[in-house]
Design an enzyme around this catalytic site. Structure first.
Site, PDB file in Angstrom:
ATOM      1  N   ASN A   1       0.804  -1.221   0.000  1.00 41.65           N
ATOM      2  CA  ASN A   1       0.000   0.000   0.000  1.00 41.65           C
ATOM      3  C   ASN A   1       0.839   1.275   0.000  1.00 41.65           C
ATOM      4  O   ASN A   1       0.330   2.359   0.290  1.00 41.65           O
ATOM      5  CB  ASN A   1      -0.966  -0.003   1.179  1.00 41.65           C
ATOM      6  CG  ASN A   1      -1.832  -1.242   1.185  1.00 41.65           C
ATOM      7  OD1 ASN A   1      -1.704  -2.080   2.073  1.00 41.65           O
ATOM      8  ND2 ASN A   1      -2.669  -1.404   0.170  1.00 41.65           N
TER       9      ASN A   1
ATOM     10  N   VAL B   1       2.017   7.129   0.259  1.00 42.21           N
ATOM     11  CA  VAL B   1       1.151   6.223   1.015  1.00 42.21           C
ATOM     12  C   VAL B   1      -0.240   6.220   0.393  1.00 42.21           C
ATOM     13  O   VAL B   1      -0.834   7.268   0.158  1.00 42.21           O
ATOM     14  CB  VAL B   1       1.070   6.649   2.498  1.00 42.21           C
ATOM     15  CG1 VAL B   1       0.087   5.784   3.264  1.00 42.21           C
ATOM     16  CG2 VAL B   1       2.460   6.591   3.132  1.00 42.21           C
ATOM     17  N   CYS B   2      -0.750   5.023   0.165  1.00 38.71           N
ATOM     18  CA  CYS B   2      -2.093   4.854  -0.390  1.00 38.71           C
ATOM     19  C   CYS B   2      -2.938   4.134   0.656  1.00 38.71           C
ATOM     20  O   CYS B   2      -2.848   2.918   0.822  1.00 38.71           O
ATOM     21  CB  CYS B   2      -2.033   4.042  -1.683  1.00 38.71           C
ATOM     22  SG  CYS B   2      -3.643   3.792  -2.426  1.00 38.71           S
ATOM     23  N   ILE B   3      -3.708   4.918   1.389  1.00 41.66           N
ATOM     24  CA  ILE B   3      -4.561   4.379   2.440  1.00 41.66           C
ATOM     25  C   ILE B   3      -5.855   5.184   2.429  1.00 41.66           C
ATOM     26  O   ILE B   3      -5.843   6.400   2.182  1.00 41.66           O
ATOM     27  CB  ILE B   3      -3.849   4.425   3.817  1.00 41.66           C
ATOM     28  CG1 ILE B   3      -4.635   3.682   4.878  1.00 41.66           C
ATOM     29  CG2 ILE B   3      -3.530   5.827   4.231  1.00 41.66           C
ATOM     30  CD1 ILE B   3      -3.869   3.506   6.193  1.00 41.66           C
TER      31      ILE B   3
ATOM     32  N   ALA C   1      -1.002  -0.285  -4.093  1.00 39.04           N
ATOM     33  CA  ALA C   1      -0.339   0.822  -4.784  1.00 39.04           C
ATOM     34  C   ALA C   1       0.963   0.331  -5.410  1.00 39.04           C
ATOM     35  O   ALA C   1       1.435   0.878  -6.393  1.00 39.04           O
ATOM     36  CB  ALA C   1      -0.053   1.954  -3.806  1.00 39.04           C
TER      37      ALA C   1
END
Length: 165
Positions: A80, A87-89, A135
């Site tokens: 992620n 950061v992909c959250i 990601a």
């Protein structure tokens, strides 16, 4: 000083007054409350344990209406987190409906979130990757199909964080 800057300074003061295990944060430049340095300590009982991962939080002037962006400065291998460190959250995604249908609106950014809740969510993400919304596809595939190779790659990242201290 505008309201968003005052809110960020208050949240930073709270984080420092009541430290959260595994999280350290401070301003990059004392004159700019919109850019923070962060260190996240790899959670115990994870492949990231023992690492000191440096990241940056950049807040928009519209904070808390709009979420910040978070980017790891330290090399980190995670499904992620993009290879460039972004950061992909869900909690950092703009409010509203996900056009791709991966996230519920309730999982996305809300102005009631705080810097502490963001950083705790990222620590949780390190412990429990979401490969359904990757990601970093290579890290996701490795996590799913070759856990020993994934562990080795993360161990190299942990070692590098210690060398950079």
């Amino acid at each position: 000083m505008d309201a968003s800057a005052l809110l960020l300074l208050r949240q930073l003061r709270e984080l420092n007054r009541h430290p959260v295990e595994g999280i350290s944060a401070g301003l990059i430049d004392e004159s700019n409350p919109y850019a923070w340095n962060v260190i996240l300590v790899g959670p115990s009982d994870t492949f990231y344990e023992g690492g000191f991962f440096k990241a940056r939080l950049d807040f928009p002037r519209e904070y808390p209406i709009k979420p910040p962006k978070m980017k790891f400065v330290s090399e980190i291998w995670h499904p992620n987190i993009e290879k460039n460190g972004d950061v992909c959250i869900s909690i950092l995604h703009e409010p509203g409906v996900d056009q791709f249908g991966y996230e519920k609106a309730s999982e996305r950014w809300s102005p009631v979130q705080s810097v502490e809740s963001i950083l705790l969510s990222v620590l949780s993400m390190l412990s429990d990757p979401n490969c359904d919304s990757a990601a970093n596809i290579d890290a996701s595939v490795m996590w799913r199909d070759d856990r020993p190779a994934f562990k080795k790659k993360v161990s190299e990242c942990v070692r590098k964080t210690l060398e950079d201290m």
